[in-house]
Design an enzyme around this catalytic site. Structure first.
Site, short mmCIF file in Angstrom:
data_model
loop_
_atom_site.label_atom_id
_atom_site.label_comp_id
_atom_site.label_asym_id
_atom_site.label_seq_id
_atom_site.Cartn_x
_atom_site.Cartn_y
_atom_site.Cartn_z
CE1 TYR A 142 2.48 5.16 -11.46
CE2 TYR A 142 0.89 4.94 -9.68
CZ TYR A 142 2.19 4.95 -10.13
OH TYR A 142 3.21 4.75 -9.23
CE LYS A 193 14.55 6.08 -21.41
NZ LYS A 193 16.01 5.88 -21.53
CG ASP A 225 18.17 7.13 -18.87
OD1 ASP A 225 17.82 8.29 -19.19
OD2 ASP A 225 18.78 6.37 -19.66
CG ASP A 249 5.96 5.75 -7.78
OD1 ASP A 249 5.75 6.17 -6.62
OD2 ASP A 249 6.07 4.55 -8.06
CG ASP A 253 10.11 5.87 -3.40
OD1 ASP A 253 9.17 6.65 -3.16
OD2 ASP A 253 10.10 4.66 -3.10
#
Ligand code: IPM
Ligand code: MG
Length: 370
Positions: A142, A193, A225, A249, A253
């Site tokens: 970000y 990751k 993932d 983020d 969700d």
């Protein structure tokens, strides 16, 4: 009497509608408890861009730095899609997070009993769900440099962002994670990751080292993932998920939907404690939902529950926070629902009806407790 100062930033889209109902709730706490609120309201995001020509005015930031807590609605909308990136509504929020160093973003995904059937997942997978997504909020891709859209000497164009984490940024986030887990179910999943990203390898190394300071907490590493898949396969295996800005983020969700609706999830963004005070911004996880804005359809509960987190973390008012959360459960149990969580065959209520129902529930529950 306990004096507390709050900066309200309704923002864009459904933000102002949700904050309007929250204001009634704050009013209730002002009349019925010994909390005395000193409230300032200002614009953020697109609304601030229209008024001040910037999504976060210096004067707003100055107030933000002084108050005990900030409560935000939401930012963004299609009308600002073509505005330069640094003037877009989202940039205002990102600057606010960065300027106040609000690195620890707590996103609790709790499935409230009455809503287990509203989830898109099978009821038994989500009923009783209580997980905490801890998202790093002031670093990573970000904010990483270099970033931009550029044309190389050979004429090819490219867009780039940089994922970068300093050791201390990972360490302080993980420490918050372990401390949260100590008060919960004593398990931290550190998510990255490491199979493809150097920053992921580094994240895992730091998490492992910091974890040694918390021998009572179980630490498990998981690829992002896989975490996304596990969240919808068996969400109750998680307690605290500690992860970076971008993965956090996305995963939050995803976790939000487990609880029935994105319209239910609150969040707290906390800074480091300095002289006994910790900067804090409370905001719903959902966005500005421009498609339903201004129609009285929005669910104000994520914003109201964010204020419950504010009572808990900034004002140290556990029983007031409990009361407000019970009021939310009370309303839901009566099948009073906005469109996003409406039970089949039950007519949904408007945003302001939901606010009214909450006030009634607060009155009812507080006289019961008295
Ligand atoms: C969130 C939002 C923000 C983010 C946007 C509005 C900048 O999606 O808080 O999850 O990406 O952090
Ligand atoms: Mg998001």
């Amino acid at each position: 009497m306990k004096n507390v100062s709050i900066l309200l930033l309704p923002g864009d889209g459904i933000g102002p509608e949700a904050i309007a109902e929250l204001s009634r709730v704050i009013e209730w706490f002002s009349s019925n408890t010994d909390l005395a609120f000193d409230i300032t309201t200002d614009d953020l995001g697109g609304a601030a861009y229209e008024r001040y020509g910037t999504p976060l005015a210096d004067t707003t930031l100055e107030v933000a730095k002084k108050v005990d807590a900030i409560v935000m609605g939401s930012v963004g909308g299609p009308q600002w899609d073509n505005v330069e990136r640094h003037l877009r509504p989202e940039a205002g929020l990102l600057t606010l997070r960065k300027e106040l160093d609000l690195f620890a973003n707590l996103r609790p995904a709790t499935c409230r009993a009455a809503l287990a059937s509203a989830s898109s997942l099978k009821e038994d997978l989500v009923s009783g769900l209580d997980i905490m997504i801890l998202r790093e909020l002031t670093a990573g891709v970000y904010f990483g440099e270099p970033r931009g859209i550029e044309t190389l000497p050979d004429g090819r164009r490219r867009g780039l962002d940089t994922q970068v984490y300093f050791e201390e940024e990972i360490e302080r986030l993980l420490r918050v994670g372990f401390e949260l887990a100590a008060k919960r179910n004593k398990k931290v999943h550190s998510v990255e990751k490491a199979n493809v990203m150097e920053s992921g390898v580094f994240w895992r190394e730091v998490a492992t080292r910091v974890g040694k300071d918390y021998p009572d907490i179980e630490l498990e590493h998981m690829y992002a993932d896989n975490c996304a898949m596990q969240l919808v396969r068996q969400p109750k295996q998680f307690d605290v998920i500690a992860t970076d800005n971008l993965f956090g983020d996305i995963l939050s969700d995803c976790a939000a939907m487990l609880t029935g609706s994105l319209g239910m999830l609150p969040s707290a963004s906390l800074g480091s404690e300095i002289d006994g005070k910790r900067a804090a911004l409370y905001e719903p996880v959902h966005g500005s939902a421009p498609d339903i804005a201004g129609q009285g359809l929005a669910n104000p509960l994520a914003t109201v529950l964010s204020f419950a987190m504010c009572l808990r973390y900034s004002f140290n008012r556990q029983s007031d926070a409990d009361l407000l959360e019970s009021a939310v459960d009370h309303v839901l149990a009566k099948n009073i629902r906005t469109t996003d969580i409406a039970a089949q065959g039950v007519k949904p209520v408007s945003t302001s009806d939901m606010g009214t129902a909450l006030i009634e529930a607060l009155n009812e529950l507080s006289t019961q407790n008295a």
